[in-house]
Design a protein around this motif. Structure first.
Motif, PDB file in Angstrom:
ATOM      1  N   ASN A   1     100.113  84.712 -69.960  1.00 52.00           N
ATOM      2  CA  ASN A   1      98.725  85.172 -69.945  1.00 52.00           C
ATOM      3  C   ASN A   1      98.580  86.590 -69.400  1.00 52.00           C
ATOM      4  O   ASN A   1      97.642  87.307 -69.758  1.00 52.00           O
ATOM      5  CB  ASN A   1      97.853  84.219 -69.123  1.00 52.00           C
ATOM      6  N   SER A   2      99.481  86.989 -68.528  1.00 52.04           N
ATOM      7  CA  SER A   2      99.450  88.337 -67.958  1.00 52.04           C
ATOM      8  C   SER A   2     100.828  88.633 -67.384  1.00 52.04           C
ATOM      9  O   SER A   2     101.626  87.708 -67.157  1.00 52.04           O
ATOM     10  CB  SER A   2      98.393  88.436 -66.848  1.00 52.04           C
ATOM     11  N   PRO A   3     101.148  89.907 -67.142  1.00 53.15           N
ATOM     12  CA  PRO A   3     102.433  90.235 -66.510  1.00 53.15           C
ATOM     13  C   PRO A   3     102.607  89.537 -65.158  1.00 53.15           C
ATOM     14  O   PRO A   3     103.691  89.050 -64.839  1.00 53.15           O
ATOM     15  CB  PRO A   3     102.370  91.755 -66.344  1.00 53.15           C
ATOM     16  N   GLU A   4     101.519  89.466 -64.386  1.00 54.85           N
ATOM     17  CA  GLU A   4     101.589  88.810 -63.076  1.00 54.85           C
ATOM     18  C   GLU A   4     101.863  87.320 -63.222  1.00 54.85           C
ATOM     19  O   GLU A   4     102.651  86.745 -62.459  1.00 54.85           O
ATOM     20  CB  GLU A   4     100.275  89.034 -62.310  1.00 54.85           C
ATOM     21  N   ALA A   5     101.202  86.682 -64.195  1.00 53.00           N
ATOM     22  CA  ALA A   5     101.396  85.247 -64.417  1.00 53.00           C
ATOM     23  C   ALA A   5     102.820  84.948 -64.864  1.00 53.00           C
ATOM     24  O   ALA A   5     103.420  83.957 -64.445  1.00 53.00           O
ATOM     25  CB  ALA A   5     100.394  84.738 -65.451  1.00 53.00           C
ATOM     26  N   LEU A   6     103.385  85.822 -65.717  1.00 45.58           N
ATOM     27  CA  LEU A   6     104.753  85.601 -66.175  1.00 45.58           C
ATOM     28  C   LEU A   6     105.723  85.683 -65.005  1.00 45.58           C
ATOM     29  O   LEU A   6     106.597  84.832 -64.860  1.00 45.58           O
ATOM     30  CB  LEU A   6     105.131  86.637 -67.236  1.00 45.58           C
ATOM     31  N   PHE A   7     105.592  86.715 -64.182  1.00 45.61           N
ATOM     32  CA  PHE A   7     106.524  86.874 -63.073  1.00 45.61           C
ATOM     33  C   PHE A   7     106.453  85.682 -62.132  1.00 45.61           C
ATOM     34  O   PHE A   7     107.488  85.161 -61.704  1.00 45.61           O
ATOM     35  CB  PHE A   7     106.221  88.167 -62.313  1.00 45.61           C
ATOM     36  N   GLU A   8     105.247  85.227 -61.830  1.00 44.19           N
ATOM     37  CA  GLU A   8     105.121  84.090 -60.919  1.00 44.19           C
ATOM     38  C   GLU A   8     105.686  82.818 -61.530  1.00 44.19           C
ATOM     39  O   GLU A   8     106.258  81.986 -60.826  1.00 44.19           O
ATOM     40  CB  GLU A   8     103.661  83.895 -60.512  1.00 44.19           C
TER      41      GLU A   8
END
Length: 396
Positions: free
Chosen positions: A34-41
């Motif tokens: 959904n977002s770069p932040e969501a992918l990393f987490e």
């Protein structure tokens, strides 16, 4: 790595050959795109991003182990030995695309041929010589890796590369080693892992520091794994970092524009579902004065203020430059030495009077063209039309 970036190694070690021959249906991704932040987490789950940066980033190693069959199946599907069969038909070369090696008497022995890679020979080396196959930058060809890595580039603001290592069971391709300034290791299952790190020494090039001239040692000697004496390694690295700090002291211009452009022209283009189309042709409605528009691909754009490249002499004026990575060549990503590597960043140029209007577009979710802070309606329409032509805005 020769650039400031993040790298991931995908290792498939000890996997029986028969298992790798099985072509299973691609499993549903357990990652959150959904977002770069969501992918990393989702990659470091159950660790939270805030916890990671507060307690682990540049402080101590992090080992994550998860016993999740769906996750294991997903990562197993990212790259398999059988993928090389089709890739070799496309024209792979030893050294550039593939390395074949074995660990012999504690040393890495490279078994590359001086030719194009043929799959039958590659498979023979794998089966009979028990050699490890290293494939460089598989995101050039594997869509799911492209999808993961371009989001991570958005998250880190630096290049993200990957390598695949495929090793026969009960064999060893590389001697024990570690990567420089390693931040954390994500253990997926068994011996598959991603390794992310942030190199320090390449920063020297951005600030005109020449370690070999100032300290009397070649740059590569600053890598800790190449120095047997820990005290010597610490002293050398400390000296280099002090020198870098001295060079930066009082420096106003950190060449941020050049660093941004270097990243934007070298990174992956945005992931899109492959139907043969590209992001070079705008679609949707044509923007007009009464249109409401929205900025697209914000994570893939940088805005800088620079001296006008088309003028010379004492009257050079400042211009606003918009650079983007929408048409970067995926097949050249992280392939250093390629003619494409130093290609000029793609983008647009506007007079400094357009800065406020551009900031409006950047900060607004949706905005009417006529609300842009420019003197005339024609300027407003021309600004949005230029961005629309580059696929950077869409009409809502």
């Amino acid at each position: 790595m020769s650039r400031n970036g993040t790298n991931a190694d995908v290792v498939m070690d000890g996997v029986p050959c028969k298992r790798m021959k099985v072509e299973a249906v691609d499993p549903v991704s357990p990652l959150n795109f959904n977002s770069p932040e969501a992918l990393f987490e989702s990659l470091i789950s159950p660790i939270k991003t805030e916890t990671f940066f507060k307690e682990y980033w540049e402080q101590r190693p992090l080992l994550i182990q998860r016993d999740d069959p769906s996750l294991a199946a997903y990562f197993q599907s990212l790259f398999q030995l059988t993928d090389l069969k089709n890739l070799c038909r496309q024209g792979m070369y030893y050294g550039r695309d593939i390395n074949v090696c074995r660990c012999v008497n504690g040393r890495k022995k490279v078994l590359n041929k001086s030719s194009k890679v043929h799959y039958l020979q590659l498979r023979k080396d794998f089966d009979q010589k028990r050699a490890t196959i290293q494939f460089h930058q598989p995101q050039r060809f594997k869509d799911e890796l492209w999808k993961i890595q371009e989001k991570l580039e958005c998250f880190f603001g630096s290049l993200v590369g990957s390598n695949v290592y495929i090793t026969p069971s009960e064999s060893q391709g590389l001697p024990p080693h570690y990567d420089d300034i390693e931040v954390f290791i994500l253990q997926l299952e068994g011996k598959k892992h991603w390794r992310l790190y942030q190199p320090t020494v390449p920063l020297a090039r951005e600030y005109n520091v020449e370690p070999e001239d100032k300290i009397g040692a070649p740059t590569h000697e600053f890598t800790l794994k190449q120095v047997d004496n820990t005290a010597v390694a610490t002293e050398r690295l400390s000296g280099f970092l002090r020198l870098l700090a001295d060079q930066l002291e009082g420096t106003r211009d950190l060449r941020s524009s050049e660093m941004k452009k270097d990243f934007i022209r070298s990174r992956l283009p945005p992931y899109y579902l492959g139907d043969g189309s590209s992001l070079s042709i705008p679609d949707g409605k044509f923007p007009k004065l009464n249109s409401k528009v929205k900025l697209r691909f914000k994570d893939y754009i940088v805005m800088t203020v620079e001296t006008d490249k088309d003028t010379s002499g004492e009257t050079q004026e400042q211009m606003v430059y918009i650079y983007h990575s929408l048409r970067n060549k995926r097949n050249a990503h992280m392939m250093y030495g390629n003619d494409n590597e130093m290609a000029e960043a793609l983008g647009l140029r506007f007079s400094l009077s357009h800065m406020d209007a551009l900031k409006q577009l950047w900060s607004s979710e949706i905005i009417s063209v006529k609300e842009l802070k420019l003197n005339t309606d024609a300027e407003k329409e021309n600004l949005v039309l230029a961005l629309w032509t580059e696929c950077l805005v869409e009409v809502i």
